[in-house]
Design a protein around this motif. Structure first.
Motif, short mmCIF file in Angstrom:
data_model
loop_
_atom_site.label_atom_id
_atom_site.label_comp_id
_atom_site.label_asym_id
_atom_site.label_seq_id
_atom_site.Cartn_x
_atom_site.Cartn_y
_atom_site.Cartn_z
N ILE A 120 43.59 37.47 45.96
CA ILE A 120 43.05 37.68 47.30
C ILE A 120 42.68 36.34 47.93
O ILE A 120 43.08 36.02 49.04
CB ILE A 120 41.80 38.60 47.26
N ASP A 121 41.89 35.54 47.23
CA ASP A 121 41.54 34.23 47.76
C ASP A 121 41.18 33.30 46.61
O ASP A 121 41.32 33.66 45.45
CB ASP A 121 40.38 34.34 48.77
N SER A 157 38.56 32.54 45.34
CA SER A 157 37.52 32.99 44.42
C SER A 157 38.12 33.72 43.23
O SER A 157 37.41 34.11 42.33
CB SER A 157 36.52 33.88 45.14
N PHE A 158 39.45 33.88 43.21
CA PHE A 158 40.08 34.45 42.03
C PHE A 158 40.42 33.38 41.00
O PHE A 158 40.88 33.69 39.92
CB PHE A 158 41.35 35.21 42.43
N LEU A 159 40.19 32.13 41.36
CA LEU A 159 40.47 31.04 40.42
C LEU A 159 39.18 30.63 39.71
O LEU A 159 38.09 30.78 40.24
CB LEU A 159 41.05 29.84 41.16
N ILE A 160 39.33 30.08 38.52
CA ILE A 160 38.18 29.54 37.82
C ILE A 160 38.28 28.03 37.89
O ILE A 160 39.12 27.42 37.22
CB ILE A 160 38.14 30.04 36.36
N GLY A 204 31.33 32.53 41.03
CA GLY A 204 32.42 31.95 41.83
C GLY A 204 33.70 32.76 41.72
O GLY A 204 34.48 32.83 42.66
N TYR A 205 33.95 33.35 40.58
CA TYR A 205 35.19 34.11 40.39
C TYR A 205 34.90 35.52 39.92
O TYR A 205 35.68 36.13 39.20
CB TYR A 205 36.10 33.39 39.39
N TYR A 206 33.75 36.03 40.35
CA TYR A 206 33.34 37.35 39.89
C TYR A 206 34.30 38.44 40.36
O TYR A 206 34.61 39.36 39.63
CB TYR A 206 31.93 37.64 40.40
N LYS A 207 34.79 38.29 41.59
CA LYS A 207 35.74 39.26 42.13
C LYS A 207 36.96 39.37 41.24
O LYS A 207 37.45 40.46 40.96
CB LYS A 207 36.19 38.80 43.52
N MET A 208 37.44 38.19 40.80
CA MET A 208 38.62 38.19 39.95
C MET A 208 38.34 38.92 38.64
O MET A 208 39.11 39.78 38.22
CB MET A 208 39.04 36.75 39.69
#
Lengths: 235, 493
Positions: A79-80, A82-85, B334-338
């Motif tokens: 999605i954006d 924020s899907f990356l670590i 920061g990546y909670y959605k993922m």
């Protein structure tokens, strides 16, 4: 594959999404277009159970997404950012996602070879953290990660934004190939009418949270969409 | 004009954040604490003069007070370091607007002068000064004395910011300030340099020769200038944006495989801790925690009160647990959605955190074994505390994490990134330490020390036995607050 029924999302008194019925069959490449605030990201977030529907439901392969988590093994998304670590290197990130999807290191290494041209030598073996990559390269990594583990449903929000022209062309090939030869259901959204008509067999136009057009893509689709959006501007 | 805008912006930032709206209870608690301290200080200020006059009739109360100012300074520096936040303002959007940089900085710094920490001492200083006036001390001198203490407060205020930003940059957490305060205190204690007298004589001199107040004022101006310069350097975006990309060394952490299902999360957590400044500092805190026992055990006063050992044990073996655990799951915000859309179960995710914390407790217990030098009962108390930490506190802190709504932005390396520091962070630690202290203290008071250790350990064992059940409840709690967490974690801070 994906059945949306009576779905709505309301914040306070404002309804941001209201879809009575929408069915996306397996293996379809499905495009979502609409102006800002039309509800595209809201719809994708509901598909991924990131927000709670006010009414109705989404069924992914007959699994109600807000009831059970069993849709997760065969569904993936980007999605954006924020899907990356951010503090992982791209390789570590791919291995991590792979691990979650039952792929070992060797599987991932094999999987990544097919993206060598897409990565253009800027992603792998760079010894850089994801947070230090450019926006475009971050997006590439995120999209590729969403393809790990042969998902049956892939959801990409604005995949073409921020990408350079070469990558846009390669990505289009990739998405077409996914739907046509591998039977993957691909859902993408875009503001770029040209790209989306090129890639998707079906295009749905959202406006103020409602489906106002549902087109099977043909030669005439692009001009029809352009006409629609230029008149919307006047109104 | 600009000032009005700044205040307006901050007001909105504060009251429009979901954090404020969802944490009324916590805010009430803070207000309550503030009121409590204000009343206490006020009472102290009023009662101090007659009290001292009564106890030491042949000494000047003012001189006695002055001789303790040094201890106040040390205590204040330490307190502020842990509880006072650096002045924060989201400056990025302002940089390209026609606002002078110096204006922004001056505003931020001056605002900090109005901090509660600066106001509080005045609640004691002013009534004490009034009492002096009532008792016929010369007006000018008393006013100058009050001003001097105000100056000292502000000096501490600005000194603290320097200390905080230095320790934030060097990633040593609160090691520098503890070493500094400890060093000064030791020099004073062993009479190598008597800061007590130095400070007392200084203030007495100002009292006698009011013009000397120029010295603290000068010091204040210098510190203000240093702060100004420091912030100014940070205000240039390129210092924040400049990517200091260094080659990363990747290790594959294969040994975590032993942990089965939760292995990928263990790897992720270890990388999280090692590669980000904020969580890394919780590793350095381990050292401080380990040395904490030295405050108590060599001190003969505490030999008489073994009930304190339980508390020290909880603290020493649980410091990482408390420090790291209270930001679960915010570390991953920061990546909670993922994570939530991925093919994972909450249970594996939380189990990894549990393993990490339980492991740290064991390590801390092993490292604290040398304390046996001060007595076997210390080892016993630490063992009991370690078991309690693993059995109870880990679960409590994970459960508490489901109420966590505050995002931590790990990627942001820019200046002004001090999220999650401040008083609230330490409030969460209170039940984790006070409850076992109460249990341990009560049992050892009524029965004896050994039974107290046994009780603490037994409660811990019960927690460990019911681990699976407890985790199930905790997972349920996380599931019900899932949407709320996602929503507030994706909110920009």
């Amino acid at each position: 594959m994906i059945v949306t029924s009576n779905l709505s999302k309301t914040y306070g008194s404002k309804t941001v999404l209201n879809i009575n019925e929408l069915e996306i069959p397996k293996g379809q490449s499905f495009g979502l277009v609409g102006n800002n605030g039309a509800g595209k990201t809201t719809y994708f977030s509901l598909l991924l159970d990131l927000i709670k529907p006010t009414t109705g439901y989404v069924k992914n392969n007959d699994i109600k997404v807000d009831d059970s988590e069993d849709w997760k093994p065969f569904t993936s998304a980007f999605i954006d950012e924020s899907f990356l670590i951010g503090y992982l290197t791209p390789e570590e990130y791919f291995y991590f996602i792979g691990e979650l999807r039952g792929q070992n290191k060797a599987d991932i290494d094999g999987f990544l070879t097919q993206f060598e041209t897409l990565f253009n030598g800027e992603i792998l073996q760079q010894k850089k953290y994801l947070r230090d990559l450019s926006k475009g390269n971050q997006k590439k990594a995120g999209i590729v990660a969403a393809l790990i583990g042969n998902p049956e449903v892939v959801i990409l929000d604005e995949p073409f934004a921020n990408l350079d022209p070469t990558t846009q062309i390669r990505l289009k090939e990739l998405i077409k190939d996914l739907a046509k030869t591998k039977g993957v259901t691909v859902l993408i959204s875009s503001h770029d009418l040209m790209h989306i008509t090129e890639v998707c067999e079906r295009i749905v136009v959202l406006e103020k949270g409602e489906v106002i057009k549902d087109l099977a893509t043909s030669e005439a689709t692009l001009s029809a969409l352009e006409a629609h959006f230029s008149s919307a501007e006047d109104a | 004009m600009t000032l009005k805008h700044f205040l307006n912006l901050e007001w909105k930032q504060y009251f429009r954040s979901s954090y404020w709206q969802k944490n009324m209870a916590l805010n009430m608690l803070l207000v309550f604490f503030a009121l409590y301290f204000m009343v206490t200080f006020l009472a102290l200020g009023i009662a101090l003069y007659p009290l001292l006059k009564d106890r030491f009739p042949d000494q000047d109360p003012l001189v006695i007070v002055n001789s303790y100012v040094f201890y106040w300074i040390i205590a204040d520096v330490l307190m502020r370091f842990f509880f006072q936040k650096l002045p924060v303002m989201s400056v990025k959007p302002l940089l390209i607007l026609p606002v002078k940089r110096s204006k922004v900085i001056n505003y931020v710094l001056r605002k900090s002068a109005l901090s509660f920490f600066n106001v509080l001492p005045m609640f004691a200083v002013i009534p004490f000064g009034v009492m002096l006036l009532i008792n016929d001390y010369p007006t000018v001198s008393v006013v100058v004395w009050m001003l001097t203490l105000l100056c000292v407060t502000l000096i501490i205020n600005f000194l603290n910011f320097i200390l905080e930003s230095v320790s934030a940059e060097t990633e040593l957490s609160f090691l520098p300030v503890v070493v500094l305060a400890g060093g000064v205190f030791a020099l004073n204690y062993f009479n190598i340099i008597s800061f007590t007298n130095l400070v007392a004589n200084g203030i007495n001199a100002i009292y006698k020769t009011p013009l000397l107040i120029g010295v603290p004022i000068l010091l204040l101006i210098v510190l203000y200038g240093v702060n100004f310069k420091m912030l100014r350097n940070q205000l240039f975006l390129d210092s924040a944006l400049k990517s200091k990309v260094k080659e990363v060394s990747a290790s594959n952490l294969e040994w975590t495989r032993k942990f089965g299902d939760s292995a990928p999360f263990m790897q992720l957590d270890l990388r999280l801790i090692w590669r980000n400044k904020r969580p890394r500092s919780s590793v350095f805190i381990l050292i401080v925690g380990l040395l904490y026992g030295l405050f108590f055990y060599p001190n003969p006063t505490y030999n008489e009160m073994p009930w304190i050992y339980g508390f020290v044990g909880i603290f020493v073996t649980g410091i990482f647990l408390i420090n790291f655990g209270q930001f679960v799951p915010a570390w991953d915000s920061g990546y909670y959605k993922m994570l939530m859309s991925q093919n994972i179960q909450y249970k594996q995710y939380l189990t990894s955190k549990f393993n990490l914390m339980a492991f740290s407790v064991v390590v801390m217990f092993v490292l604290s074994i040398p304390y046996v030098y001060f007595g076997w009962n210390i080892l016993l108390a630490h063992l009991a505390a370690a078991i309690y930490n693993i059995g109870v506190n880990t679960h409590v802190i994970l459960w508490g994490g489901s109420f966590n709504r505050k995002k931590i932005d790990l990627n942001q390396r820019a200046a002004f990134n001090y999220q999650g520091t401040g008083a609230v962070q330490w409030l969460i630690g209170i039940p984790l330490m006070l409850v076992p202290l109460a249990i341990f203290g009560a049992v050892s008071w009524w029965i004896n020390f050994e039974i107290a250790c046994l009780t603490l350990a037994l409660i811990g064992v019960v927690g460990i036995v019911f681990h699976q059940k407890l985790m199930k409840t905790i997972v349920g709690k996380y599931l019900t607050s899932k949407y709320k967490m996602i929503a507030s974690f994706s909110e920009d801070v």
